[in-house]
Design an enzyme around this catalytic site. Structure first.
Site, PDB file in Angstrom:
ATOM      1  N   LYS A  29     -16.068   5.848  36.643  1.00 32.45           N
ATOM      2  CA  LYS A  29     -15.978   7.351  36.563  1.00 32.45           C
ATOM      3  C   LYS A  29     -15.286   7.608  35.282  1.00 32.45           C
ATOM      4  O   LYS A  29     -14.046   7.151  34.616  1.00 32.45           O
ATOM      5  CB  LYS A  29     -15.137   7.949  37.498  1.00 32.45           C
ATOM      6  N   ASP A  85     -11.257  16.780  32.883  1.00 29.79           N
ATOM      7  CA  ASP A  85     -11.906  17.456  34.100  1.00 29.79           C
ATOM      8  C   ASP A  85     -10.965  18.870  34.343  1.00 29.79           C
ATOM      9  O   ASP A  85      -9.819  18.790  34.808  1.00 29.79           O
ATOM     10  CB  ASP A  85     -11.660  16.496  35.514  1.00 29.79           C
ATOM     11  N   LYS A  89      -9.374  24.439  37.702  1.00 25.60           N
ATOM     12  CA  LYS A  89      -8.324  24.003  38.252  1.00 25.60           C
ATOM     13  C   LYS A  89      -7.185  24.847  37.763  1.00 25.60           C
ATOM     14  O   LYS A  89      -7.159  25.244  36.943  1.00 25.60           O
ATOM     15  CB  LYS A  89      -7.858  22.434  37.823  1.00 25.60           C
ATOM     16  N   ASP A 133      -8.968  11.112  33.666  1.00 24.50           N
ATOM     17  CA  ASP A 133      -9.917  11.249  34.714  1.00 24.50           C
ATOM     18  C   ASP A 133     -11.035  10.252  34.411  1.00 24.50           C
ATOM     19  O   ASP A 133     -11.995  10.230  34.848  1.00 24.50           O
ATOM     20  CB  ASP A 133     -10.402  12.504  34.979  1.00 24.50           C
ATOM     21  N   ASP A 193     -15.387  21.241  40.984  1.00 24.30           N
ATOM     22  CA  ASP A 193     -14.710  20.321  40.604  1.00 24.30           C
ATOM     23  C   ASP A 193     -14.587  18.814  41.368  1.00 24.30           C
ATOM     24  O   ASP A 193     -14.051  17.963  41.229  1.00 24.30           O
ATOM     25  CB  ASP A 193     -13.070  20.692  41.160  1.00 24.30           C
ATOM     26  N   GLU A 224     -16.687  16.432  40.757  1.00 19.66           N
ATOM     27  CA  GLU A 224     -17.837  16.152  39.812  1.00 19.66           C
ATOM     28  C   GLU A 224     -18.181  14.558  39.621  1.00 19.66           C
ATOM     29  O   GLU A 224     -18.860  14.106  39.413  1.00 19.66           O
ATOM     30  CB  GLU A 224     -17.540  16.791  38.527  1.00 19.66           C
ATOM     31  N   ARG A 252     -18.122  12.052  41.765  1.00 17.17           N
ATOM     32  CA  ARG A 252     -18.958  11.640  42.793  1.00 17.17           C
ATOM     33  C   ARG A 252     -20.424  11.875  42.095  1.00 17.17           C
ATOM     34  O   ARG A 252     -21.159  11.038  42.335  1.00 17.17           O
ATOM     35  CB  ARG A 252     -18.725  11.880  44.101  1.00 17.17           C
TER      36      ARG A 252
END
Ligand code: BES
Ligand code: MN
Ligand code: ZN
Length: 497
Positions: free
Chosen positions: A263, A268, A275, A286, A345, A347, A349
């Site tokens: 990933k 993010d 967030k 991230d 959020d 994201e 996956r």
């Protein structure tokens, strides 16, 4: 820590600078150490008695200007009761040795011998690995040093051992792994204004110098492939998304590769489901899963591992914007399956869904292992000690668990199952991208599993282990580079011809 560390291997007779020695409980030294320190033995015993130092594991005795020795300082590190030392123990002792050097020291010699006697060349190299990892710091954006924090520009550390030539040979392989960890740490520590998808792809492309073939797919190429999930996440960013494929072919010609998928969310914000402000700066990390994959590919190529491996990283930035994807949107993945967005959020996956499918279909790998800072929930469950491991293959679980115990990068298996899978069924699409508050890490893993088919697969949720790392003997940095050593060990133990 030093700007530059120079590491080398020397015989026990060539001792320069600050000396670092090891001893087991009851002040038990190995024979070479004993001989080297004999001039200072009486003082050493008095100092030990005065400090009640007996050699307990991790304890330290520090003697300034030891009598009879040229050294400005002698540091003795306890290794505790004599026992079988795992790789992680040896690496840690190297880290302790480096961490104990006075910050002004420009030269030191570490006597690579424990109470029980000489170390094998591999262990000497592992000790040096601890030195290297402990010496790492990320300070390229500091333009001044405070008074009293000045450091020598270069620190020379010699590792004294029985067979310097053999240790140097072992080090060639271990150093490749050290470089991989350092590369991963650098990428993770780098801020997102510098390291956006395009720049990350450029840095990954540098692996071509080691013989890795690197392909970078841009947005039009991914559109053509139908990667609607990955592209959906990235569409709100001013920085275009990328998919980087790295291939190292050191194994049998035509043998199915191992595949590692990361990933790579360069930042993010949460997107439209934004967030809260507190700690949002951490989300520059991230992309730690992707950084680990790049670090691993570096390690495998630099040590010329006899294996075929594919690394694939999905690089995006998750931003709120007029063009950003929104809750309620339905994205079509490359596999054809559709995903309803509940929360922008969740994201990571989505990015992985497309990359996993692509790698499975194109490379037919022996297995796929993905790494991702996927859920805050895994930090709630496991803290920073273990990464969450989800898998459809018991053999892979066993091997990863064993490699984790050896390297100290430990994993803990979490469940998967149809009851959890149901939690991400959607009213409008094939699935939704969140399954509610309960079992948050598991429902994230269930979504990934819908894209791996029958390929043996493991997912490592590294949100707790990769970022904001606690200070340890082998890591003083915000990012640990978690996973490079684990996966290199997995490959070395089971998959090289
Ligand atoms: N990148 C985060 C997970 C994360 C949190 C990593 C803290 C490292 C430290 C991920 O994209 C995320 O936001 N997950 C959400 C999922 C939720 C919206 C279902 C989470 O964990 O809250
Ligand atoms: Mn997120
Ligand atoms: Zn994320």
């Amino acid at each position: 820590m030093p700007d530059a560390l120079k590491l080398g291997f020397v015989p026990f007779t060539r001792l320069r600078g600050v000396l670092v020695a090891f001893c087991a409980e009851n002040l038990k030294f190995g024979p070479a150490t004993k001989a080297a320190l004999s001039a200072a033995e009486a003082q050493l015993r008095r100092a030990a008695a005065a400090d009640r130092f007996t050699g307990k594991n991790g304890s330290v005795l520090d003697i300034v200007a030891p009598s009879g020795l040229d050294a400005p300082r002698l540091i003795v590190i306890g290794t505790g009761k004599e026992r079988e030392l795992k790789q992680r123990d040896v690496v840690k002792l190297g880290g302790i040795a480096m961490g104990r050097l006075p910050s002004r020291a420009a030269e030191a010699t570490i006597l690579a011998e424990f109470g029980a006697g000489a170390l094998k060349p591999d262990q000497v190299a592992d000790l040096a690995l601890g030195v290297r990892l402990s010496a790492y710091s990320f300070d390229r954006y500091k333009t001044k040093r405070k008074e009293g924090e000045e450091r020598p520009e270069k620190v020379e550390v010699h590792v004294a051992c029985a067979n310097p030539a053999a240790a140097g040979k072992a080090w060639a392989g271990v150093n490749a792994v050290a470089e991989g960890v350092v590369l991963a740490r650098d990428l993770i520590n780098e801020p997102a204004n510098v390291l956006y998808p395009g720049e990350f792809a450029r840095r990954a492309s540098a692996l071509s110098q080691l013989g890795v073939s690197v392909e970078v797919l841009d947005v039009p190429a991914m559109k053509k492939l139908g990667m609607g999930a990955l592209l959906g996440v990235g569409q709100g960013s001013a920085h275009d998304s990328r998919l980087v494929i790295m291939r190292w072919n050191g194994g049998k010609r035509g043998a199915d590769p191992l595949a590692f998928i990361g990933k790579g969310v360069c930042f993010d914000t949460g997107g439209i489901s934004i967030k809260p402000a507190a700690n949002m700066e951490d989300m520059k990390g991230d992309m730690a899963g992707a950084a680990c994959v790049v670090g691993l590919m570096h390690a495998l190529a630099a040590r010329k591992a006899k294996v075929n491996a594919v690394g694939a990283i999905g690089l995006v930035e998750n931003m709120p914007d007029g063009k950003a994807y929104r809750p309620g949107d339905i994205l079509k993945t490359m596999s054809g399956q559709t995903i309803e967005i509940i929360n922008t959020d969740a994201e990571g996956r989505l990015v992985l869904a497309d990359v996993l499918h692509y790698v499975k279909q194109r490379f037919k790998p022996k297995f796929m292992i993905n790494l991702a800072t996927l859920t805050g929930a895994i930090i709630v469950a496991l803290g920073q000690e273990y990464a969450g491991l989800f898998a459809n293959d018991d053999k892979l679980v066993e091997r990863l668990s064993k490699a984790g115990e050896e390297t100290g990068e430990r994993v803990w298996r979490m469940p998967l199952g149809s009851e959890y899978d149901k939690m991400i069924d959607s009213k409008f699409a094939d699935m939704k991208n969140t399954g509610g508050r309960w079992a948050g890490s598991i429902t994230a893993a269930q979504l990934l599993q819908r894209f791996v088919g029958k390929t043996p697969w493991a997912h490592l949720d590294i949100a707790g282990t990769a970022l904001g790392s606690p200070q340890t003997d082998i890591n003083k940095s915000w990012s640990s580079g978690w996973g490079v050593r684990l996966l290199d060990r997995l490959v070395a133990d089971h998959y090289e011809r």
